[in-house]
Scaffold this active site. Structure first.
Site, mmCIF file in Angstrom:
data_model
loop_
_atom_site.group_PDB
_atom_site.id
_atom_site.type_symbol
_atom_site.label_atom_id
_atom_site.label_comp_id
_atom_site.label_asym_id
_atom_site.label_seq_id
_atom_site.Cartn_x
_atom_site.Cartn_y
_atom_site.Cartn_z
ATOM 1 C CG HIS A 83 -2.968 3.778 2.356
ATOM 2 N ND1 HIS A 83 -3.439 3.495 1.148
ATOM 3 C CD2 HIS A 83 -3.275 2.776 2.983
ATOM 4 C CE1 HIS A 83 -3.918 2.010 1.289
ATOM 5 N NE2 HIS A 83 -3.610 1.594 2.267
ATOM 6 C CB CYS A 124 -0.968 -0.046 1.215
ATOM 7 S SG CYS A 124 -2.197 -1.369 0.904
ATOM 8 C CG ASN A 146 -6.559 -0.363 1.231
ATOM 9 O OD1 ASN A 146 -5.862 -0.091 0.483
ATOM 10 N ND2 ASN A 146 -6.043 -0.817 2.375
HETATM 11 N N1 COA Z 1 -18.130 -8.044 10.254
HETATM 12 C C1 COA Z 1 -18.534 -8.519 11.563
HETATM 13 N N2 COA Z 1 -17.704 -8.859 12.674
HETATM 14 C C2 COA Z 1 -16.318 -8.831 12.135
HETATM 15 C C3 COA Z 1 -15.925 -8.483 10.880
HETATM 16 C C4 COA Z 1 -16.816 -8.167 9.859
HETATM 17 N N3 COA Z 1 -16.550 -7.868 8.561
HETATM 18 N N4 COA Z 1 -14.356 -8.771 10.728
HETATM 19 C C5 COA Z 1 -14.150 -9.032 11.959
HETATM 20 N N5 COA Z 1 -15.115 -9.240 12.753
HETATM 21 C C6 COA Z 1 -15.225 -9.502 14.224
HETATM 22 C C7 COA Z 1 -14.225 -10.441 14.605
HETATM 23 O O1 COA Z 1 -14.248 -11.850 14.463
HETATM 24 C C8 COA Z 1 -14.026 -10.233 16.156
HETATM 25 O O2 COA Z 1 -15.056 -11.152 16.828
HETATM 26 P P1 COA Z 1 -14.986 -11.584 18.118
HETATM 27 O O3 COA Z 1 -14.330 -10.628 18.980
HETATM 28 O O4 COA Z 1 -15.827 -12.433 18.260
HETATM 29 O O5 COA Z 1 -13.432 -12.355 17.869
HETATM 30 C C9 COA Z 1 -14.497 -8.999 16.323
HETATM 31 O O6 COA Z 1 -15.204 -8.362 14.942
HETATM 32 C C10 COA Z 1 -13.325 -7.887 16.458
HETATM 33 O O7 COA Z 1 -12.537 -8.232 15.561
HETATM 34 P P2 COA Z 1 -11.122 -7.086 15.087
HETATM 35 O O8 COA Z 1 -10.140 -7.910 14.385
HETATM 36 O O9 COA Z 1 -10.419 -6.514 16.580
HETATM 37 O O10 COA Z 1 -11.871 -5.799 14.839
HETATM 38 P P3 COA Z 1 -11.224 -4.227 14.502
HETATM 39 O O11 COA Z 1 -12.181 -3.296 15.055
HETATM 40 O O12 COA Z 1 -9.798 -4.184 14.559
HETATM 41 O O13 COA Z 1 -11.752 -4.316 13.032
HETATM 42 C C11 COA Z 1 -10.542 -4.253 10.705
HETATM 43 C C12 COA Z 1 -11.245 -5.089 12.060
HETATM 44 C C13 COA Z 1 -10.063 -5.239 9.738
HETATM 45 C C14 COA Z 1 -11.695 -3.371 10.209
HETATM 46 C C15 COA Z 1 -9.318 -3.387 11.568
HETATM 47 O O14 COA Z 1 -8.643 -4.010 12.237
HETATM 48 C C16 COA Z 1 -8.643 -2.582 10.397
HETATM 49 O O15 COA Z 1 -8.950 -1.954 9.575
HETATM 50 N N6 COA Z 1 -7.477 -2.980 10.494
HETATM 51 C C17 COA Z 1 -6.255 -2.368 9.788
HETATM 52 C C18 COA Z 1 -6.432 -2.921 8.238
HETATM 53 C C19 COA Z 1 -5.456 -2.139 7.285
HETATM 54 O O16 COA Z 1 -5.525 -1.125 7.131
HETATM 55 N N7 COA Z 1 -5.071 -3.006 6.375
HETATM 56 C C20 COA Z 1 -4.334 -2.461 5.496
HETATM 57 C C21 COA Z 1 -3.135 -1.819 5.746
HETATM 58 S S1 COA Z 1 -2.216 -1.105 4.309
#
Ligand code: COA
Length: 322
Positions: free
Chosen positions: A249, A114, A279
């Site tokens: 980004h 990215c 993204n």
């Molecule tokens: N819908 C519903 N629930 C979801 C889900 C979805 N699409 N994706 C994950 N969950 C659940 C998980 O299973 C977890 O459940 P649990 O508590 O029962 O285990 C819960 O939501 C929390 O998961 P978590 O991964 O801690 O959520 P989060 O608040 O961190 O959000 C992202 C997840 C992916 C949106 C977030 O972590 C994110 O944006 N990360 C950065 C990603 C990024 O920028 N990547 C590219 C870098 S260039």
């Protein structure tokens, strides 16, 4: 006289097919409200079956050339940033050179996930400042939809397809003020996409889709982007108040808001495109930059900070006077 890299044109392309959060909710256990609250994304664009990184790059590049009123043959270097190249080789840069019918220039790809467009800006700036190049075309182009596991709700909600381009030319007027790029290979496990065709015995069962530990990536991104902002300001002996626009980004609205807060910037000074694009990896910064240039938000003479964070980890910034 100082020799700068000046932006002379921008362009972008987004495929016409829209995939909404509601559509994704029909196939995986998620909802529009969950996705929007956690990421700021409502929909993303999906490339058509006949589209590729090179075909999208060509459209974005032609728009940048048109905006600059520049003939393609005046380009002496093409740098394409992509994690989804059409072919292992030739590079997407060479495929783009062929499409633009440029006979005499250098073309290559870089892979910094990215952060690709920021890395490309940094490389281009070194070439221009040293006198090795006069006019450089940079394109970030990605078909993330083809390397996403559409059954993985933790990743399939985030990514989209598109291409962004910027044309730089040597100038005596201020342009790119500084670029700062970094890598740390220690975190491969948090975000990676295997290449099954060249798998070893150890990873031969992996499929070629994005694997991510989202929460850990999130925390790293927020901390790292905070540091790159400080590094950029310090290198230019500049106060945060001197920055007119932040073009980040487009990974997650909460990561973007944390960087804006660090800069004490109102969200009105931040270019946000992710709501309807998701993204687009290496394309995202250039797509957002193009949007704000074309709709007149970013004006000539204003100071713009572009930044990104991605797999590797890689991260970086470019500070420029538009
Ligand atoms: N819908 C519903 N629930 C979801 C889900 C979805 N699409 N994706 C994950 N969950 C659940 C998980 O299973 C977890 O459940 P649990 O508590 O029962 O285990 C819960 O939501 C929390 O998961 P978590 O991964 O801690 O959520 P989060 O608040 O961190 O959000 C992202 C997840 C992916 C949106 C977030 O972590 C994110 O944006 N990360 C950065 C990603 C990024 O920028 N990547 C590219 C870098 S260039």
């Amino acid at each position: 006289m100082t020799r700068y890299s000046k932006v002379i044109g921008t362009g972008a392309y987004l495929p016409s097919t829209i995939r909404t959060n509601e559509q994704i909710s029909e196939t995986v256990d998620t909802s529009d409200s969950w996705i929007y609250e956690r990421t700021g994304i409502k929909s993303r664009r999906i490339a058509g079956p006949n589209e590729s990184a090179a075909s999208m790059a060509e459209i974005a590049a032609r728009l940048a050339l048109e905006a600059a009123n520049c003939d393609a043959n005046s380009i002496d270097l093409i740098i394409v940033a992509t994690g989804t190249p059409d072919r292992v080789y030739p590079s997407t840069g060479c495929l783009l050179q062929q499409r633009l019918n440029i006979k005499n220039c250098v073309a290559f790809d870089i892979q910094a996930a990215c952060s690709g467009s920021i890395f490309a800006l940094s490389i281009a700036d070194q070439y221009i400042k040293s006198g090795a190049a006069q006019t450089v075309l940079i394109v970030g182009t990605e078909i993330c939809s083809r390397i996403v596991d559409w059954n993985d709700r933790g990743t399939c909600i985030l990514f989209g397809d598109g291409a962004g381009a910027v044309l730089l030319s040597a100038s005596n007027e201020a342009g790119i003020l500084s670029t700062h790029i970094h890598s740390d290979g220690e975190y491969e496990d948090l975000l990676y996409c295997p290449n099954p065709q060249v798998a070893t015995e150890l990873n031969k069962h992996e499929t070629g889709v994005i694997n991510m530990r989202g929460n850990e990536v999130f925390k790293m991104a927020v901390n790292t982007l905070g540091k790159i902002v400080d590094e950029t300001l310090e290198a230019n002996n500049m106060d945060k108040s001197a920055i007119d626009w932040l073009v980040p980004h487009q990974a997650n609205i909460r990561i973007i808001m944390a960087t804006a807060k660090k800069l004490k910037m109102s969200m009105d000074q931040v270019v946000v495109t992710l709501e309807h694009q998701g993204n687009t990896s290496s394309a995202s910064v250039l797509i957002a930059f193009n949007e704000a240039v074309r709709d007149g938000r970013i004006q000539r003479g204003q100071v713009v900070l572009l930044e990104a964070f991605g797999a590797g980890f890689t991260w970086g910034s470019a500070l420029l006077k538009y």
